[in-house]
Design a protein around this motif. Structure first.
Motif, PDB file in Angstrom:
ATOM      1  N   MET A  64       0.934  -1.182   0.154  1.00  0.00           N
ATOM      2  CA  MET A  64      -0.077   0.028  -0.054  1.00  0.00           C
ATOM      3  C   MET A  64       0.974   1.215   0.003  1.00  0.00           C
ATOM      4  N   SER A  65       0.225   2.382  -0.488  1.00  0.00           N
ATOM      5  CA  SER A  65       1.179   3.456  -0.575  1.00  0.00           C
ATOM      6  C   SER A  65       1.321   4.161   0.685  1.00  0.00           C
ATOM      7  N   THR A  66       2.512   4.694   0.872  1.00  0.00           N
ATOM      8  CA  THR A  66       2.737   5.473   2.074  1.00  0.00           C
ATOM      9  C   THR A  66       2.217   6.709   2.191  1.00  0.00           C
ATOM     10  N   LEU A  67       1.385   7.042   3.172  1.00  0.00           N
ATOM     11  CA  LEU A  67       0.702   8.597   3.343  1.00  0.00           C
ATOM     12  C   LEU A  67       1.708   9.555   3.663  1.00  0.00           C
ATOM     13  N   SER A  68       1.632  10.517   2.845  1.00  0.00           N
ATOM     14  CA  SER A  68       2.422  11.699   3.429  1.00  0.00           C
ATOM     15  C   SER A  68       1.491  13.252   3.498  1.00  0.00           C
TER      16      SER A  68
END
Length: 91
Positions: free
Chosen positions: A60-64
């Protein structure tokens, strides 16, 4: 022989139950080359629907932190989820 299929879904938000906005699939079970853009509708409405169909999340993409109104800023699709399935390959 068993082989891997990869499904990459780009979701509207980071939640798996949000709608799919873009997608691509790589199918290692067949020697037929993929054709990008050959479908008008995503294979699933949400990432959760893919889970219900047997796909496993592997990334899953990292949240930034984001600033401003995202709807008006060009850039990459932020909410990428990579799924996999292992199936029998077609010889």
């Amino acid at each position: 022989m068993r082989a891997q299929k990869l499904l990459i879904l780009y979701l509207h938000t980071s939640a798996l139950d949000s709608r799919v906005t873009a997608w691509t699939m790589y199918d290692g079970t067949t020697k037929t080359p993929p054709v990008s853009g050959d479908e008008d509708e995503p294979p699933y409405e949400t990432g959760l629907d893919a889970l219900h169909d047997g796909w496993r999340v592997i990334q899953m993409s990292t949240l930034s932190p984001q600033t401003g109104e995202l709807d008006y800023e060009p850039g990459f699709l932020a909410f990428e989820v990579v799924f996999e399935k292992i199936e029998e390959a077609v010889e």
